[in-house]
Design a protein around this motif. Structure first.
Motif, mmCIF file in Angstrom:
data_model
loop_
_atom_site.group_PDB
_atom_site.id
_atom_site.type_symbol
_atom_site.label_atom_id
_atom_site.label_comp_id
_atom_site.label_asym_id
_atom_site.label_seq_id
_atom_site.Cartn_x
_atom_site.Cartn_y
_atom_site.Cartn_z
ATOM 1 N N ASP A 226 -169.478 -18.536 -34.732
ATOM 2 C CA ASP A 226 -170.302 -17.602 -34.528
ATOM 3 C C ASP A 226 -170.140 -16.689 -33.052
ATOM 4 O OD1 ASP A 226 -171.581 -17.919 -37.088
ATOM 5 O OD2 ASP A 226 -172.407 -19.690 -36.213
ATOM 6 N N LEU A 227 -169.999 -17.586 -32.032
ATOM 7 C CA LEU A 227 -170.175 -17.127 -30.610
ATOM 8 C C LEU A 227 -169.009 -18.017 -29.834
ATOM 9 C CD1 LEU A 227 -171.722 -15.696 -28.543
ATOM 10 C CD2 LEU A 227 -173.008 -17.966 -28.274
ATOM 11 N N VAL A 228 -168.412 -17.149 -28.981
ATOM 12 C CA VAL A 228 -167.677 -17.533 -27.914
ATOM 13 C C VAL A 228 -168.339 -17.339 -26.615
ATOM 14 C CG1 VAL A 228 -165.300 -17.332 -26.741
ATOM 15 C CG2 VAL A 228 -165.502 -16.972 -29.079
ATOM 16 N N TYR A 229 -168.480 -18.433 -25.726
ATOM 17 C CA TYR A 229 -168.657 -18.272 -24.304
ATOM 18 C C TYR A 229 -167.771 -18.547 -23.489
ATOM 19 C CZ TYR A 229 -171.017 -19.579 -19.857
ATOM 20 O OH TYR A 229 -171.198 -19.827 -18.531
ATOM 21 N N ALA A 230 -167.067 -17.235 -22.716
ATOM 22 C CA ALA A 230 -166.064 -17.388 -21.905
ATOM 23 C C ALA A 230 -166.545 -17.767 -20.656
ATOM 24 C CB ALA A 230 -165.121 -16.415 -22.085
ATOM 25 N N HIS A 231 -165.825 -18.552 -19.610
ATOM 26 C CA HIS A 231 -166.364 -18.617 -18.046
ATOM 27 C C HIS A 231 -165.807 -17.609 -17.210
ATOM 28 C CE1 HIS A 231 -167.301 -23.236 -18.178
ATOM 29 N NE2 HIS A 231 -168.126 -22.646 -18.985
ATOM 30 N N ASN A 232 -164.756 -16.804 -18.020
ATOM 31 C CA ASN A 232 -164.188 -15.464 -17.144
ATOM 32 C C ASN A 232 -163.822 -14.465 -18.213
ATOM 33 O OD1 ASN A 232 -161.399 -16.414 -17.769
ATOM 34 N ND2 ASN A 232 -161.118 -15.644 -15.601
ATOM 35 N N ASP A 233 -163.712 -13.249 -17.755
ATOM 36 C CA ASP A 233 -163.396 -12.094 -18.571
ATOM 37 C C ASP A 233 -161.897 -12.280 -19.091
ATOM 38 O OD1 ASP A 233 -165.846 -10.796 -18.461
ATOM 39 O OD2 ASP A 233 -165.033 -9.463 -17.033
ATOM 40 N N ASP A 234 -161.021 -12.695 -18.337
ATOM 41 C CA ASP A 234 -159.511 -12.890 -18.546
ATOM 42 C C ASP A 234 -159.382 -13.768 -19.847
ATOM 43 O OD1 ASP A 234 -157.182 -11.640 -16.810
ATOM 44 O OD2 ASP A 234 -159.168 -11.827 -15.894
ATOM 45 N N MET A 235 -160.370 -14.726 -19.907
ATOM 46 C CA MET A 235 -160.134 -15.616 -21.109
ATOM 47 C C MET A 235 -160.593 -15.111 -22.213
ATOM 48 S SD MET A 235 -160.823 -19.784 -19.634
ATOM 49 C CE MET A 235 -162.256 -19.191 -19.029
ATOM 50 N N ALA A 236 -161.677 -14.232 -21.987
ATOM 51 C CA ALA A 236 -162.334 -13.596 -23.092
ATOM 52 C C ALA A 236 -161.519 -12.686 -23.659
ATOM 53 C CB ALA A 236 -163.701 -12.781 -22.794
ATOM 54 N N LEU A 237 -160.736 -11.905 -22.870
ATOM 55 C CA LEU A 237 -159.780 -10.951 -23.327
ATOM 56 C C LEU A 237 -158.563 -11.465 -24.318
ATOM 57 C CD1 LEU A 237 -159.500 -8.905 -20.146
ATOM 58 C CD2 LEU A 237 -160.550 -8.169 -22.331
ATOM 59 N N GLY A 238 -158.152 -12.937 -23.796
ATOM 60 C CA GLY A 238 -157.316 -13.678 -24.681
ATOM 61 C C GLY A 238 -157.956 -13.969 -25.853
ATOM 62 N N ALA A 239 -159.049 -14.370 -25.962
ATOM 63 C CA ALA A 239 -159.805 -14.967 -27.158
ATOM 64 C C ALA A 239 -159.899 -13.478 -28.002
ATOM 65 C CB ALA A 239 -161.349 -15.270 -26.791
ATOM 66 N N ILE A 240 -160.055 -12.236 -27.484
ATOM 67 C CA ILE A 240 -160.148 -11.132 -28.363
ATOM 68 C C ILE A 240 -158.769 -11.085 -29.143
ATOM 69 C CG2 ILE A 240 -159.921 -8.631 -28.162
ATOM 70 C CD1 ILE A 240 -162.306 -8.818 -26.061
ATOM 71 N N GLU A 241 -157.764 -11.338 -28.402
ATOM 72 C CA GLU A 241 -156.254 -11.294 -28.930
ATOM 73 C C GLU A 241 -155.971 -12.181 -29.932
ATOM 74 O OE1 GLU A 241 -153.055 -11.242 -26.273
ATOM 75 O OE2 GLU A 241 -154.038 -10.088 -24.648
ATOM 76 N N ALA A 242 -156.522 -13.440 -29.938
ATOM 77 C CA ALA A 242 -156.473 -14.459 -31.025
ATOM 78 C C ALA A 242 -157.393 -14.037 -32.198
ATOM 79 C CB ALA A 242 -156.865 -15.658 -30.160
ATOM 80 N N ILE A 243 -158.506 -13.624 -31.920
ATOM 81 C CA ILE A 243 -159.479 -13.492 -33.079
ATOM 82 C C ILE A 243 -158.971 -12.142 -33.774
ATOM 83 C CG2 ILE A 243 -161.758 -12.285 -33.577
ATOM 84 C CD1 ILE A 243 -162.724 -13.841 -30.891
ATOM 85 N N GLU A 244 -158.435 -11.013 -33.289
ATOM 86 C CA GLU A 244 -157.706 -9.882 -33.771
ATOM 87 C C GLU A 244 -156.694 -10.271 -34.562
ATOM 88 O OE1 GLU A 244 -159.188 -6.166 -31.033
ATOM 89 O OE2 GLU A 244 -157.260 -7.012 -30.530
ATOM 90 N N ALA A 245 -155.640 -11.314 -34.139
ATOM 91 C CA ALA A 245 -154.462 -11.513 -34.814
ATOM 92 C C ALA A 245 -154.819 -12.529 -36.065
ATOM 93 C CB ALA A 245 -153.642 -12.593 -33.716
ATOM 94 N N ALA A 246 -156.030 -13.173 -36.091
ATOM 95 C CA ALA A 246 -156.532 -13.783 -37.216
ATOM 96 C C ALA A 246 -157.026 -12.790 -38.320
ATOM 97 C CB ALA A 246 -157.651 -14.885 -36.684
ATOM 98 N N GLY A 247 -157.171 -11.666 -37.903
ATOM 99 C CA GLY A 247 -157.643 -10.842 -38.941
ATOM 100 C C GLY A 247 -159.082 -10.556 -38.909
ATOM 101 N N ALA A 248 -159.719 -10.956 -37.645
ATOM 102 C CA ALA A 248 -161.176 -10.818 -37.518
ATOM 103 C C ALA A 248 -161.482 -9.576 -36.607
ATOM 104 C CB ALA A 248 -161.988 -11.999 -37.238
#
Length: 326
Positions: A226-248
């Motif tokens: 439900d929630l991602v806590y990223a200790h910095n923006d760069d990791m959050a931006l990487g997470a965004i790529e992974a989430i979008e690649a998963a179709g979400a």
């Protein structure tokens, strides 16, 4: 909980004011003396993120020849042994002062003692160390634990008692921001329905965040997070790529809270892909340079100099993004 914020030139003016008020900065380079510029060795962590790049540029600008300095710069590529070796090299060179952004907190006692024995003052910038504070003159940076608390308060307010599955993208293991941001966030969500189901380091990098998030998605699925806590923006931006690649849809199917407020992160917030960002201001160069001048001039300085952080919702980010300096 939301703070008033400064943007553009107002932020620089505020930093200059803090440098004068907290550190007693001389500000004009006059204390360099008639024998030439102040020689400074700066040991940076590396270039792992957009935040770090902005921080490096701020330091290089502040420690410029125009401001009365001769800077020797070393970026250790997040290799602690290489960073300590760089500091020893600065000592052997006989620089006037050393500035360090320590990769991790532990392991600095010996080399800081060597600098002290050589009569070379050390100013810490951004990150902290576990060594005795007698071994460095001052530290300038951000309150990492407070950043974590602010991010956690948003999560607590947003999710409350609702059962919430959270994954954490940790910063570099053993680093002050990773340790403190984790502690502050956990304190803030202690009495909520948020459960940390997994936590792993992405080393503050975009690629690291993407790789770790891909592993989380494979393990738990989109519906299991439900929630991602990223200790910095760069990791959050990487997470965004992974989430979008998963179709979400990041920010909707899986919400994201992050820390830094670099330009790319703020744009993702404006676009609704990140839900909340706590700032970590990288423009510390002028403050660090002022501290170095004052220490060498024999002036009393504060042991810790904090820069105030802001926090941003989507609407607040949209109002200031065009004027952001980093």
């Amino acid at each position: 909980m939301k703070k008033k914020f400064l943007a553009g030139g107002a932020l620089l003016a505020a930093l200059a004011l803090v440098a004068t008020g907290c550190a007693g900065s001389s500000g004009d380079g006059a204390d360099a003396g008639d024998d030439g510029p102040i020689t400074v060795g700066f040991a940076q962590t590396g270039s792992e993120s957009g935040w770090r790049s902005a921080n490096t540029e701020s330091m290089k600008t502040a420690f410029s020849a125009e401001n009365g300095f001769e800077l020797t710069f070393n970026a250790a590529d997040n290799d602690t042994a290489a960073q300590i070796a760089a500091v020893r090299d600065f000592i052997n060179q006989g620089v006037d002062a050393i500035v360090i952004a320590p990769i991790v907190e532990d392991g600095w006692d010996d080399v800081l003692q060597e600098a002290s024995d050589a009569g070379i003052p050390v100013v810490l910038e951004d990150r902290t160390v576990s060594a005795s504070d007698d071994l460095f003159a001052s530290w300038v940076g951000l309150d990492f634990k407070k950043e974590g608390v602010t991010a956690g308060e948003w999560a607590a307010e947003t999710f409350g008692d609702t059962a919430t599955k959270m994954v954490v993208l940790e910063g570099t293991t053993g680093s002050a921001p990773a340790n403190d941001r984790a502690e502050g966030f956990n304190d803030a969500i202690a009495d909520t329905g948020i459960e940390t189901i997994d936590s792993q380091t992405g080393d503050f990098t975009r690629d690291g965040g993407k790789t770790v998030m891909e592993g989380f998605l494979q393990k738990y699925g989109v519906d299991g997070i439900d929630l991602v806590y990223a200790h910095n923006d760069d990791m959050a931006l990487g997470a965004i790529e992974a989430i979008e690649a998963a179709g979400a849809e990041p920010g909707v199917d899986i919400q994201i809270v992050s820390i830094d407020a670099v330009k790319d992160g703020m744009q993702a917030l404006v676009d609704g892909k990140i839900n909340y960002i706590v700032e970590c201001n990288p423009l510390l160069g002028e403050l660090a340079a002022g501290l170095v001048k004052d220490v060498l001039a024999g002036k009393d300085v504060e042991k810790k100099v904090y820069v105030e952080d802001q926090s941003f919702t989507q609407e607040q980010a949209a109002e200031v993004i065009d004027d952001r300096l980093y």
